[in-house]
Scaffold this motif. Structure first.
Motif, short mmCIF file in Angstrom:
data_model
loop_
_atom_site.label_atom_id
_atom_site.label_comp_id
_atom_site.label_asym_id
_atom_site.label_seq_id
_atom_site.Cartn_x
_atom_site.Cartn_y
_atom_site.Cartn_z
N THR A 219 22.47 -3.01 -32.58
CA THR A 219 23.54 -3.24 -33.57
C THR A 219 23.94 -1.95 -34.28
O THR A 219 24.85 -1.96 -35.11
CB THR A 219 23.07 -4.25 -34.63
N GLY A 220 23.26 -0.85 -34.00
CA GLY A 220 23.55 0.41 -34.69
C GLY A 220 24.71 1.16 -34.07
O GLY A 220 25.32 0.72 -33.09
N ALA A 221 25.00 2.34 -34.64
CA ALA A 221 26.13 3.14 -34.15
C ALA A 221 25.88 3.57 -32.70
O ALA A 221 26.74 3.41 -31.83
CB ALA A 221 26.33 4.36 -35.05
N LEU A 222 24.70 4.11 -32.43
CA LEU A 222 24.42 4.56 -31.06
C LEU A 222 24.25 3.37 -30.12
O LEU A 222 24.79 3.37 -29.01
CB LEU A 222 23.17 5.46 -31.03
N SER B 5 16.64 -4.99 -36.02
CA SER B 5 15.61 -5.27 -37.03
C SER B 5 15.51 -6.77 -37.27
O SER B 5 16.40 -7.54 -36.87
CB SER B 5 15.95 -4.56 -38.34
N SER C 39 18.50 -8.69 -38.46
CA SER C 39 19.62 -9.03 -37.56
C SER C 39 19.23 -10.09 -36.54
O SER C 39 20.10 -10.59 -35.82
CB SER C 39 20.09 -7.78 -36.80
N SER D 103 28.94 9.85 -38.82
CA SER D 103 28.36 8.86 -37.91
C SER D 103 27.08 9.35 -37.25
O SER D 103 26.36 8.56 -36.63
CB SER D 103 29.37 8.44 -36.83
N1 LIG Z 1 24.37 8.45 -34.58
C1 LIG Z 1 24.28 9.43 -33.68
O1 LIG Z 1 25.21 10.25 -33.48
C2 LIG Z 1 23.03 9.57 -32.87
C3 LIG Z 1 23.04 10.42 -31.74
C4 LIG Z 1 21.85 10.59 -31.01
C5 LIG Z 1 20.72 9.94 -31.40
N2 LIG Z 1 20.75 9.12 -32.49
C6 LIG Z 1 19.49 8.44 -32.85
O2 LIG Z 1 19.64 7.06 -32.59
C7 LIG Z 1 18.88 6.31 -33.54
C8 LIG Z 1 19.80 5.29 -34.21
O3 LIG Z 1 20.82 5.96 -34.88
P1 LIG Z 1 22.16 5.24 -35.32
O4 LIG Z 1 23.05 6.33 -35.74
O5 LIG Z 1 22.63 4.27 -34.30
O6 LIG Z 1 21.66 4.44 -36.63
P2 LIG Z 1 22.15 3.04 -37.25
O7 LIG Z 1 23.61 2.85 -37.08
O8 LIG Z 1 21.58 3.02 -38.61
O9 LIG Z 1 21.41 1.95 -36.34
C9 LIG Z 1 20.03 1.74 -36.40
C10 LIG Z 1 19.67 0.63 -35.44
O10 LIG Z 1 18.25 0.49 -35.42
C11 LIG Z 1 17.92 -0.86 -35.73
N3 LIG Z 1 16.64 -0.91 -36.43
C12 LIG Z 1 16.32 -0.36 -37.62
N4 LIG Z 1 15.04 -0.65 -37.93
C13 LIG Z 1 14.55 -1.41 -36.92
C14 LIG Z 1 13.30 -2.03 -36.66
N5 LIG Z 1 12.27 -1.94 -37.51
N6 LIG Z 1 13.16 -2.74 -35.52
C15 LIG Z 1 14.19 -2.85 -34.63
N7 LIG Z 1 15.40 -2.29 -34.83
C16 LIG Z 1 15.58 -1.57 -35.96
C17 LIG Z 1 19.06 -1.33 -36.61
O11 LIG Z 1 19.08 -2.75 -36.67
P3 LIG Z 1 19.79 -3.54 -37.88
O12 LIG Z 1 21.27 -3.50 -37.60
O13 LIG Z 1 19.21 -4.87 -37.81
O14 LIG Z 1 19.44 -2.79 -39.15
C18 LIG Z 1 20.22 -0.74 -35.85
O15 LIG Z 1 20.50 -1.51 -34.70
C19 LIG Z 1 18.28 7.34 -34.50
O16 LIG Z 1 16.99 7.66 -34.07
C20 LIG Z 1 19.17 8.55 -34.33
O17 LIG Z 1 18.51 9.76 -34.61
C21 LIG Z 1 21.86 8.90 -33.22
#
Ligand SMILES: NC(=O)c1ccc[n+]([C@@H]2O[C@H](COP(=O)([O-])OP(=O)(O)OC[C@H]3O[C@@H](n4cnc5c(N)ncnc54)[C@H](OP(=O)(O)O)[C@@H]3O)[C@@H](O)[C@H]2O)c1
Length: 349
Positions: free
Chosen positions: A18-21, A44, A47, A166
């Motif tokens: 459900t997150g951005a990535l 999480s 969700s 983002s």
């Molecule tokens: N954004 C970028 O440009 C990017 C690029 C490369 C790598 N990353 C990495 O990808 C990861 C996610 O980043 P994001 O930007 O997508 O963040 P985000 O939008 O905050 O999404 C986080 C995701 O993780 C889930 N989550 C959080 N805690 C959890 C738990 N305890 N158990 C299971 N799921 C859980 C969230 O679920 P809920 O919706 O239920 O909270 C959501 O689906 C990070 O490690 C980041 O460093 C991000």
């Protein structure tokens, strides 16, 4: 529920769906027409029970405790370092190929850090533990350095980044938009500063990630470590200043590369244009350099402002723009999966 294409197609678990990535990965699976037997969307506990779109259909989201990793061929971790540290090795031990986006294992010599166009050969034998997808800056940068290194050698790299909100996920973008709207209505109002401190709206923050004892940041250290590892140049002189800018989406970077031998600009432009995931924006004086809003194709790295410094023919400047979620991360994760699973006999095709 599942998009069954053929028996050899993998059963995929996407943690952080459900997150951005995670959302970008879901979108890309659809856009690439990837074959899979099943995709389980995991987020999480908050969700769990919700439904999220996958190839135009709503599918249930489950919590991690409800996942049977033993029934998965591929587990993609896109939910932050803490989740990866807690679950990634357990998933791998149950036989799944684990690809991690969080950066949790980038400093672990036992975990390969991979950008397939450069060091995809590491995947020809099935890795015994998780594979780390490099961070977006590394993913964008190293294919260019790899090409330059082959032709002229690389002596030094100095990078300054301009990173979008983002990069800190959905909440990062929400906080930027909220703060911007608030400041437009009332310049004296206190904007929210939870994800970014101080607030990012109408600001520029010269710190991405944690401040480390040596004065560098977590993001800068990650870039240095990953660039050296992916290029297999453990002592490469690479340094960076990573900056967060009030842009919702799309990272940019100004990169100075000092080559080992003199560079001819026309040859450099040709070489960069020949790289598969790169678009060169170079139409002479009239060409507009790429920007996060105008660059185009989200699955490529856009390169402009290509210069050889007049006083030093070994010095090169490049301006990079790329979609941090697609070109910078999701595509890299799925490329890793495709190669590693093909080696193991289960194809993502
Ligand atoms: N954004 C970028 O440009 C990017 C690029 C490369 C790598 N990353 C990495 O990808 C990861 C996610 O980043 P994001 O930007 O997508 O963040 P985000 O939008 O905050 O999404 C986080 C995701 O993780 C889930 N989550 C959080 N805690 C959890 C738990 N305890 N158990 C299971 N799921 C859980 C969230 O679920 P809920 O919706 O239920 O909270 C959501 O689906 C990070 O490690 C980041 O460093 C991000």
């Amino acid at each position: 529920m599942a998009h069954v294409t053929r028996d050899a197609a993998p059963r995929i678990v996407l943690v952080g769906a459900t997150g951005a990535l995670g959302s970008a990965v879901v979108e890309l699976i659809g856009d690439l027409g990837m074959a899979y037997r099943d995709v389980q969307l995991v987020a999480s506990a908050g969700s769990a029970g919700r439904r999220a779109p996958l190839r135009g259909r709503l599918q249930p989201v489950v919590g991690l405790e409800d996942v049977d990793f033993g029934a998965a061929d591929l587990v993609l971790f896109c939910a932050g370092e803490a989740v990866s540290r807690r679950w990634a090795h357990a998933a791998s031990a149950q036989g799944a190929l684990v690809v991690d986006a969080s950066g949790a294992f980038g400093a672990d010599p036992a975990t390969p850090v991979v950008v397939p166009q450069v060091n995809g050969h590491l995947l020809h034998r099935r890795p015994s533990g998780p594979v780390a997808g490099a961070g977006p800056l590394t993913v964008a940068l190293v294919p260019l350095l790899h090409g330059i290194e082959h032709r002229w050698g690389v002596r030094q790299v100095v990078l300054s980044s301009y990173q979008a909100a983002s990069g800190l996920g959905h909440q990062g973008v929400e906080e930027l938009l909220e703060g911007t709207e608030l400041a437009l209505h009332d310049p004296d109002a206190e904007p929210p500063a939870d994800r970014f401190r101080p607030a990012l709206a109408f600001n520029v923050l010269p710190l991405v990630g944690q401040l480390l004892p040596d004065g560098s940041s977590g993001e800068e250290r990650r870039l240095v470590q990953e660039t050296r590892r992916v290029l297999d140049r453990p002592h490469l002189d690479v340094t960076a200043t990573c900056v967060r800018v009030p842009v919702a989406h799309g990272h940019a970077a100004a990169v100075y590369v000092e080559a080992e031998s003199p560079v001819v600009r026309g040859e450099l432009t040709e070489l960069l244009a020949s790289l598969p995931a790169v678009v060169v924006h170079d139409g002479g004086c009239t060409a507009a350099p790429p920007t996060p809003l105008t660059a185009g194709d989200p699955d490529r790295v856009h390169v402009g402002r290509i210069r050889v410094t007049p006083h030093n023919p070994r010095g090169i400047w490049l301006w990079l723009v790329f979609d941090n979620l697609r070109a910078g991360a999701a595509l890299n994760l799925l490329r890793i999966a495709r190669i590693a699973l093909a080696g193991a006999g289960a194809g993502v095709g």
